[in-house]
Design a protein around this motif. Sequence first.
Motif, short mmCIF file in Angstrom:
data_model
loop_
_atom_site.label_atom_id
_atom_site.label_comp_id
_atom_site.label_asym_id
_atom_site.label_seq_id
_atom_site.Cartn_x
_atom_site.Cartn_y
_atom_site.Cartn_z
N ARG A 147 16.48 -35.10 48.05
CA ARG A 147 16.92 -36.33 49.03
C ARG A 147 15.93 -36.86 49.57
N ASP B 96 16.92 -27.20 47.30
CA ASP B 96 16.35 -27.85 46.38
C ASP B 96 17.06 -29.21 46.41
N GLU B 97 18.41 -29.58 46.76
CA GLU B 97 19.09 -30.99 46.84
C GLU B 97 18.27 -31.64 48.00
N ASP B 98 18.13 -30.92 49.03
CA ASP B 98 17.46 -31.60 50.26
C ASP B 98 15.99 -32.13 49.88
N GLY C 62 16.46 -35.30 39.20
CA GLY C 62 16.96 -36.25 40.28
C GLY C 62 16.16 -36.91 41.16
#
Length: 488
Positions: free
Chosen positions: A411, A406-408, A438
């Motif tokens: 990003r 998810d974070e990638d 995000g």
Amino acid sequence: MTLRPASASDLLIDGKLTAGSGGVFDVVNPATEEVLGQAADATADDMDAAIGAARTAFDTTDWSRDHAFRARCLRQLRDALLAHGDELRELAIAEIGCPAFLTGGPQFEGPVRDLGYFADLAENHTWTVDLGEAEPMGLKNHRELRSEAAGVVGAITPWNFPHQINFAKIGPALAAGCTVVLKPAPDTPWAAALVGKVIAEETDIPPGVINIVTSSDHRLGAQLSEDPRVDLVSFTGSTATGKKIMVAAAETLKKVFLELGGKSAFIVLDDADLATACSMAAFNVVTHAGQGCAIPTRLLVPREKLADAIAATRKSLAGLAAGDPTDSGTICGPLISARQRDRVESYIELARSEGGVIEIGGGRPADKPKGWFVEPTLVSGLDNSSRVAQEEIFGPVLVIIPHDGDEDAIRIANDSPYGLSGAVWATDPDRIEAVVAGVRTGTLGINGGIWYSADVPFGGYKQSGIGREMGVAGFEEYLEVKAVARPA
């Protein structure tokens, strides 16, 4: 009254339909390459006259102060355009090359009906706010805030969704009490000029309040941006052109609204229904041949599911072939021009040269010898640093990129000069909320959610623009606030 142009479609300047001083230029059907007719070709002198008319109408009439009259005129225009709906739909399909199904939504009917929303705002907006009493420097005063029209608006619009974008500027600008000079794109002049004919012949909108100037000369847009009689420039188009408009407008410090490019991400998390998500991503990117700034053109999928995602997307694209826009089943029509097709094809070749794999498409449809068609295309094998993943292509080209969680995914989505729109497909509400919070973008759909509506502000972060269009926020772009105080 018939709207179909017999030869040339006139300019609207100071309430009169008039020929362009530069003669005429051809209007071409992008699906057949046939000349449909001609549009009036304005010159700098015509634009000068239009700006003068708008300035006079704003400065010498009650248009900006008569809220009820403006609302009535907007509803009058809406009803007159809907009465010509069959003609205008047919002409939109022919001139824009848009699939027929879109004329029931953003390519005609939706934006026309939205004029009623802006009429309501004109009537219901709180034009004066009482701030009550205060004692600045020990002196008792009564204060109020007044909303007033910004003045003369220069509206410069593109060819991809001309009715939607024209009315998203005309509607709130007129509702706010501004006067307008509209400069539409040379590729789709009739979408604006025929509205001018309706305004002149079927509404009570006073002379000079709205002026419509079609031209093959892009420099007339710069003229609008530079003229000191214009108070605000509202532009939709490429980021490169938007930057030039900012520079031109800076000389007279006029307000600018810019709705610019996008390279939006369609994020699929590992708990999503992969096949459904990929099918929707494919549908989005081929709609109107991908000619939409808010269409997600980067498909971000879990790395461990990349092969399955490629297969599912390829299968969906295979069923969405480019077709005749007059066919009710067509989703992907032609590109607007040979120039635009060349641009899209150059990006497909660039993808190959960068090491990308063309999973499907990549050429011109064999069954379409005429018309500016490109096959729906899926590119794999490239990362987010590639030019085809960073630059706006404006065609039916989707780049699929793997992410590592998810974070990638967030990003990668944010690793772009743009921030206009996007989508997320997932099941877990907390993970969805983390993506929504995000990703730095102006609009975002969850699991197929549709944000487009008259009451929803549209615009972007970063190089996707400045300000918002539509909704109350879009209406207020065309207002100034005046503070008034008197002794209590």
